[in-house]
Each structure stands twice: as C-alpha cells, then as structure tokens.
Design a protein around this motif. Structure first.
Motif, short mmCIF file in Angstrom:
data_model
loop_
_atom_site.label_atom_id
_atom_site.label_comp_id
_atom_site.label_asym_id
_atom_site.label_seq_id
_atom_site.Cartn_x
_atom_site.Cartn_y
_atom_site.Cartn_z
N GLN A 58 0.83 -1.20 0.00
CA GLN A 58 0.00 0.00 0.00
C GLN A 58 0.86 1.25 0.00
OE1 GLN A 58 -3.24 0.16 -0.35
NE2 GLN A 58 -3.42 2.37 -0.12
N SER A 59 1.99 1.20 0.70
CA SER A 59 2.86 2.38 0.82
C SER A 59 3.56 2.72 -0.50
CB SER A 59 3.89 2.16 1.92
OG SER A 59 4.92 1.26 1.51
N VAL A 60 3.73 1.75 -1.37
CA VAL A 60 4.44 2.01 -2.64
C VAL A 60 3.48 2.11 -3.83
CG1 VAL A 60 6.51 0.87 -1.78
CG2 VAL A 60 4.88 -0.45 -3.15
N THR A 70 -0.90 1.03 -9.93
CA THR A 70 0.23 0.17 -10.23
C THR A 70 1.10 0.06 -8.99
OG1 THR A 70 1.58 2.04 -11.00
CG2 THR A 70 0.28 0.87 -12.67
N TRP A 71 1.89 -0.99 -8.98
CA TRP A 71 2.88 -1.18 -7.92
C TRP A 71 4.24 -1.32 -8.60
CZ3 TRP A 71 -1.92 -3.45 -7.92
CH2 TRP A 71 -2.73 -3.20 -6.80
N LEU A 97 -6.31 -10.70 -3.61
CA LEU A 97 -7.47 -11.59 -3.72
C LEU A 97 -7.36 -12.72 -2.71
CD1 LEU A 97 -10.00 -12.69 -5.09
CD2 LEU A 97 -8.50 -13.77 -6.80
N LYS A 98 -6.18 -13.31 -2.59
CA LYS A 98 -5.99 -14.40 -1.63
C LYS A 98 -6.11 -13.91 -0.18
CE LYS A 98 -5.29 -17.38 -4.85
NZ LYS A 98 -6.36 -18.34 -5.18
N LYS A 106 -13.43 -7.02 2.80
CA LYS A 106 -13.71 -6.48 1.47
C LYS A 106 -12.72 -5.41 1.04
CE LYS A 106 -18.65 -7.54 1.46
NZ LYS A 106 -20.04 -7.01 1.34
N ALA A 107 -12.00 -4.83 2.00
CA ALA A 107 -11.00 -3.83 1.64
C ALA A 107 -9.89 -4.45 0.79
CB ALA A 107 -10.41 -3.20 2.89
N HIS A 108 -9.54 -5.70 1.08
CA HIS A 108 -8.51 -6.38 0.30
C HIS A 108 -9.02 -6.73 -1.10
CE1 HIS A 108 -6.25 -6.38 3.92
NE2 HIS A 108 -6.96 -7.30 4.52
N LEU A 109 -10.29 -7.10 -1.18
CA LEU A 109 -10.88 -7.35 -2.50
C LEU A 109 -10.92 -6.06 -3.31
CD1 LEU A 109 -12.26 -9.25 -4.50
CD2 LEU A 109 -14.44 -8.76 -3.35
N ALA A 110 -11.21 -4.95 -2.66
CA ALA A 110 -11.23 -3.66 -3.36
C ALA A 110 -9.86 -3.33 -3.94
CB ALA A 110 -11.69 -2.56 -2.41
N GLU A 111 -8.80 -3.64 -3.20
CA GLU A 111 -7.44 -3.42 -3.71
C GLU A 111 -7.20 -4.29 -4.94
OE1 GLU A 111 -4.84 -1.44 -2.85
OE2 GLU A 111 -6.06 -0.39 -1.38
N ALA A 112 -7.61 -5.56 -4.85
CA ALA A 112 -7.43 -6.46 -5.98
C ALA A 112 -8.18 -5.96 -7.21
CB ALA A 112 -7.91 -7.86 -5.60
N GLU A 113 -9.40 -5.50 -7.00
CA GLU A 113 -10.21 -5.06 -8.13
C GLU A 113 -9.69 -3.76 -8.72
OE1 GLU A 113 -14.33 -6.85 -8.28
OE2 GLU A 113 -14.39 -5.75 -6.39
N GLN A 114 -9.14 -2.89 -7.89
CA GLN A 114 -8.55 -1.67 -8.43
C GLN A 114 -7.35 -2.03 -9.32
OE1 GLN A 114 -6.81 1.11 -5.64
NE2 GLN A 114 -6.90 2.80 -7.10
#
Length: 471
Positions: A58-60, A70-71, A97-98, A106-114
């Motif tokens: 998240q920080s990068v 992007t990361w 996703l994992k 759901k916050a982790h799913l939101a990151e995956a979907e973004q």
C-alpha cells in the motif's frame, strides 16, 4: 533459475522472464491451491506477516488519475511497473485476492479489483501484437481475472477472460502441425503456459474454442519435441522426448520453467481436459497428448540423478552434472509436480515414486539451514523458499505425513526471519524481502513487489501456511 537473462539479446521474447514457474509453484494449480488442513493449532503469525506485506504494498502503490493503480516492480529504485504475473501488477492483484479469501475483508478485495482495472484496460486495447505468455503477458492477465471471476462472479471479468482467449486465437501462428506464438515452447513466456491458461478457461466455462486452441498448441509442442537419443545431447543415453526453449536457443533446461517438465505437464493437463470433453460429447478419447507427456517423463527419468531415495535433474545442458537447482523453476519443486500430475493421469506407481524422490531431495537438503549453488539467497516463488514450501505443502496434503508439514514450518520461519521490517509514514510496519533474483548475480539485491520474485508471491505462500495450521 533464470539463466535465460544472460542471453536476452538472443531471445527477446523471453527477455522479461528469466524465471529461475510456479506458478509456484506453478504452476497454475500451485498458485490457486489454498486448502485448509486440519490441525489443532491457532497461530496468527503468518497472517500478521501478510498484513504487513499489504502495508508495504500500500505504501508504494501509485494511483493514477483514471482510478487504476500500479505497484512498482522494484520501488526502492524506480517507479517503473509492469502488468505481468512474473514481476508485475497481476501478481499483486492475486495476493490481495488471496488475502481477501483468507480474511473476508472487502478492503482487500477492493485493492485487488482496483489493480485488475489495469489488466482489463490492457485487454480492451486489443493490440495487434501481444506478448502471450502466462507469466509475461496476456495469458497471465486473463488467468488472474479468471480467479477474480471465480470469487466475485462479476461479468466484467468473464468477458475479459473470453476476450483474452479471442486475442490469443488471433495471435496464433500456424505451423505444419499445430500452432505457436513466438517460437518459445515453455511455461513462462511460451506455448505451454498459454495452453495452461486455456485449459483453465475450458474447465471453468466449458469454452470449446479455448480447448480447441489448447489442442492446437499441444500439437505444435509435439511437433517441436526432440528425441532424447540425439547424439548431440549431453547424455547420449537419454531416452524419450525433450523440449528446447526454442529452436534457435542451444542450451537446454530440462526442468519446469523452460523445459521438458513444464511442457509435458501442460500436455498432461490438456489430456485431462480432452478426456472430460470427449466424455461429454460421447466421443472416443484421443490420448496423443498423454503419450507425449509420458515420453517426456521417460527422458527426465533417463537423465535423472537418483540416489539415496532422492531425484535431481541437472539445471542445463552446458553445466550438466555440475549444477543442480532445488526450486520450482529448475528443480524438484517444479518437476515433482509434473510427476505427480502424470501419476494422477496414469495411476502408474513409478511416477508417484519419482514425486516422492523429488520431495525427499528437498527435505534432505535442510534448506532452512544452508544455501547451495542451486539454492541461493532467494525467498521467492520461482527460485526460492516460497516455491519450495508450496510443493512440500502439496506433499503434506497428498500423504498426510507430518515431516512435510514440519518442513513447511521450518521454511516459513526462515522466510519470516529473513524479511526486512519497514517503518512506514503512517506508523504501521511493513514487510519486504531483499534478495538476489539470479544465482550469477549475488550482489544484485532488491526488494520486489511481484509474484514470482517478490512480496506478493511470498505472501501467497504464507496465506497457505496460515490456512494449514488453523483449527
């Protein structure tokens, strides 16, 4: 692993991959497996480590004006990012996703979907010339989106997966027998990896076109196979069939990422899909793909070093018996998965035995204590500890032998101890791993974000380990 990097000018299609896969592991099934194994223990160590991985990612992260993100592959050195599954954003999407599946947050799913929006945008652009590979290109984008579809049932992911299949159909190059894409045969950037994606699409959607293209790829690989008895080969007594990375690439890698084990593993998976389809259609089963895979196993067994109930196959034909790797890319962690899949397809005990010998070679090496020429300072999925642990965990699930779970715990403890703790601006702690991607460049240390060489792939393994020890 990744020996091909040294020859990138000769081999541009593979320049991004120098896999030392995979997929964890992988290959593909090694990445998706996350089964909970009964155990009377509740320990949050591995999950907490994954939260700290997420903090660092998240920080990068770089969020773009269009809402995509992007990361950077190597954020300590550059903001450069790629989309691929090997080094890039697709692997980070998979990790989030994992993490969502492990926590239902759901916050982790939101990151995956973004992150997935960038993969979808790349597919929507539909360039005429594409990099097709599973770990280097569009097959990898499609495969990660397939995983998102399985979790969310969001129609946008299904449509993108099928569009990706259409792009691959348009990109194929016909041969006298079968098809290819870029002259590369392997799992990483070539035909075998593309075929694995297509088989997964068929298994999920029953998409006959995906299976047909996979069969054309299989025929192309069979046409590319070389007889093991070739007197020019390093071992004149070799038998069976083998696959080169490319007809223009002299050095051969017999194991998973760039060679016979990976290509033959695709053919086994393809055979199983053909059996499934043939039964549905009431047609006679054609076993040409299984026969080719079996002959690939014959080659691997003929050149293997089997002693003290262990099995190792040399890294490449230039080094021969002087160099043996131990990871997923060029060692028993990848090749052992092929032997197991062939055992499942044939029920021949010899392949089960070879799988066990590959696993024993890893356990006997005590990798949590020492590094070797074939297992250097690398904790990742491709060349290092995470990929090895994934394979050993599979052996635990297959056999229920405690020694395998104990080995996973030792490897995981070592992985966590080798992490670098990062103090982030928001006061949280992050985790990253600074290691050497390539054996021949031990000073080339960097902390990567992606799946095969970075924190995302290590996190996926630790999530598996977390699941394994829960009640």
């Amino acid at each position: 692993m990744a020996r091909l990097r040294q020859n990138s000018m000769l081999f541009k299609q593979v320049v991004l991959v120098v896999c030392c896969f995979v997929f964890p592991g992988v290959l593909v099934s090694s990445i998706t497996a996350q089964e909970t194994t009964p155990a009377k223990q509740s320990d949050q160590t591995y999950l907490q480590a994954c939260f700290q991985i997420a903090n660092w990612l998240q920080s990068v992260k770089i969020t773009n004006k269009d809402g995509t993100c992007t990361w950077p592959n190597d954020p300590d050195r550059s903001k450069r990012s790629t989309l691929d599954l090997y080094h890039g954003d697709a692997g980070v999407v998979l990790f989030y996703l994992k993490l969502h599946q492990a926590t239902r947050d759901k916050a982790h799913l939101a990151e995956a979907e973004q992150g997935a929006r960038g993969l979808i945008a790349a597919i929507d652009k539909a360039p005429k010339k594409i990099q097709p590979g599973l770990f280097t290109g569009y097959s990898g984008y499609g495969w990660v989106l397939l995983n998102l579809w399985q979790e969310t049932q969001n129609e946008i992911y299904r449509k993108s997966v099928l569009k990706c299949v259409k792009m691959l159909e348009q990109a194929k190059i016909k041969k006298t027998s079968g098809v290819h894409f870029n002259g590369v045969t392997d799992v990483i950037s070539g035909s075998a990896g593309v075929g694995m994606f297509l088989v997964d699409v068929y298994n999920e959607f029953g998409e006959a076109g995906a299976l047909q293209l996979a069969m054309e790829i299989g025929d192309g690989l069979i046409a590319d196979a070389v007889e093991g008895a070739d007197p020019k080969h390093r071992d004149g007594k070799a038998k069976g069939l083998r696959w080169k990375v490319s007809s223009t690439f002299a050095r051969e890698y017999p194991n998973y990422s760039h060679g016979t084990a990976g290509n033959a593993d695709f053919l086994v998976r393809l055979h199983q899909a053909v059996v499934k389809h043939s039964k549905k259609q009431g047609k006679k089963i054609d076993d040409r793909f299984l026969k080719a895979a079996t002959r690939g196993a014959e080659y691997l067994e003929s050149v293997a070093k089997i002693e003290n109930d262990t099995c190792l196959i040399f890294h490449d034909t230039d080094n021969g018996d002087k160099l043996y790797y131990l990871g997923w890319c060029h060692g028993p962690a990848g090749t052992g998965n092929f032997f197991w899949n062939l055992y499942q397809a044939t029920d021949q005990k010899r392949y089960q035995k070879l799988t066990m010998q590959n696993a024993h070679a890893i356990v006997a090496a005590q990798l949590h204590k020492k590094r070797t020429a074939g297992f250097w300072n690398n904790t990742g999925q491709c060349c290092g500890s995470a990929g090895v642990a994934e394979f050993i965990f599979k052996m635990y699930r297959r056999t229920k032998e405690q020694r395998y779970l104990d080995e996973c715990k030792r490897l995981s403890k070592d992985i966590i101890e080798r992490a670098t703790v990062v103090k982030l601006d928001d006061g949280k702690k992050g985790l990253k791993w600074i290691h050497a991607e390539n054996r021949v460049d031990p000073k080339g240390l960097k902390a990567q974000t992606g799946y095969m060489q970075g924190a995302a792939g290590i996190g996926c393994w630790l999530l598996n380990m977390h699941a394994a020890i829960q009640k």
